[in-house]
Write a protein that holds these residues in place. Sequence first.
Motif, PDB file in Angstrom:
ATOM      1  N   GLY A 107       0.745  -1.211   0.030  1.00  0.00           N
ATOM      2  CA  GLY A 107       0.060   0.031   0.015  1.00  0.00           C
ATOM      3  C   GLY A 107       0.890   1.112   0.028  1.00  0.00           C
ATOM      4  N   GLU A 108       0.657   1.899   1.217  1.00  0.00           N
ATOM      5  CA  GLU A 108       1.272   3.451   1.111  1.00  0.00           C
ATOM      6  C   GLU A 108       2.855   3.398   1.273  1.00  0.00           C
ATOM      7  N   VAL A 109       3.030   2.423   2.056  1.00  0.00           N
ATOM      8  CA  VAL A 109       4.653   2.296   1.942  1.00  0.00           C
ATOM      9  C   VAL A 109       5.294   2.000   0.648  1.00  0.00           C
ATOM     10  N   TYR A 110       4.618   1.041  -0.046  1.00  0.00           N
ATOM     11  CA  TYR A 110       5.151   0.818  -1.491  1.00  0.00           C
ATOM     12  C   TYR A 110       5.076   2.242  -2.152  1.00  0.00           C
ATOM     13  N   ASP A 111       4.120   3.086  -2.311  1.00  0.00           N
ATOM     14  CA  ASP A 111       4.213   4.322  -2.722  1.00  0.00           C
ATOM     15  C   ASP A 111       5.397   5.022  -2.485  1.00  0.00           C
ATOM     16  N   GLU A 112       5.830   5.176  -1.151  1.00  0.00           N
ATOM     17  CA  GLU A 112       7.050   5.864  -0.613  1.00  0.00           C
ATOM     18  C   GLU A 112       8.295   5.379  -1.305  1.00  0.00           C
ATOM     19  N   VAL A 113       8.203   3.966  -1.413  1.00  0.00           N
ATOM     20  CA  VAL A 113       9.393   3.507  -2.087  1.00  0.00           C
ATOM     21  C   VAL A 113       9.481   3.555  -3.574  1.00  0.00           C
ATOM     22  N   ARG A 114       8.380   3.686  -4.255  1.00  0.00           N
ATOM     23  CA  ARG A 114       8.444   4.238  -5.635  1.00  0.00           C
ATOM     24  C   ARG A 114       8.881   5.599  -5.637  1.00  0.00           C
ATOM     25  N   ALA A 115       8.555   6.386  -4.812  1.00  0.00           N
ATOM     26  CA  ALA A 115       8.740   7.819  -4.919  1.00  0.00           C
ATOM     27  C   ALA A 115      10.305   8.138  -4.574  1.00  0.00           C
TER      28      ALA A 115
END
Length: 249
Positions: free
Chosen positions: A140-148
């Motif tokens: 979820g949101e942690v994946y979005d952090e990693v992608r960014a």
Amino acid sequence: MSTRSDPVTRRAALVLGSGLLLASGVFASDLPASAQTAPQPMRIGIIGAGNIGSTIGGLWAKAGHEVMLSSRHPEELKGLVEGLGPKAKAGTPAEAIAFGDVVLVAVPYKAYPQLARDYAGALQGKVVIDAGNATQARDGEVYDEVRADGIAAVSAKYLNGARIVRAFNAANYKIFARNAGRGGERMAIPMAGDDPQALATAAQLVRDSGFDPVVVGPLAKADTFAMGSPGFGLDLDAEDLRARLGVAR
């Protein structure tokens, strides 16, 4: 005076020369066997008892290290730790962190924010081998952090204050189980970190588990072998992995 940290202190002294070699791009695995340091037992706390934690923990226990796999319900790990032999035991995450001279983080990446909230103080100054990967479907949101921001930066955020080495994240656990200690050229494990002594300690644990360490560079370089990168999922020996990742010998 407590001697709780003596095993890792002794190890750090023994591998000081190895740490300097790592920093200069010369790897102890390239030295003759007579020039390499004999393994010294350590206590390793493992946060998580899933596929990666149990596989790598089992290899360390087989090599003579003491390991504590952890769960919020450690009684449920009884059968697992019995199968790993007398060097393995179960505990809570807090107990595993306190037990370990070194800590392996092997939980789903979505758990990192909670890990930081619950155990940030206990992880301060610890050598932490970070084996986590972020996936879109699960994290979820942690994946979005990693992608960014990249996984190196996000791990540094949630494991702030720990002496982080990214390792054992670049392949499926089945590949580790199948290739540990294989004959011929060993499978290489890419590693990245900012602390030379932590890298030296982690590199020795990579060797003890039946692989060859390849230090790719500082922690920021962990993004080059994160899940989804060209450096992920490679079953190569040390020479070929260095060539693939552009790491100078």
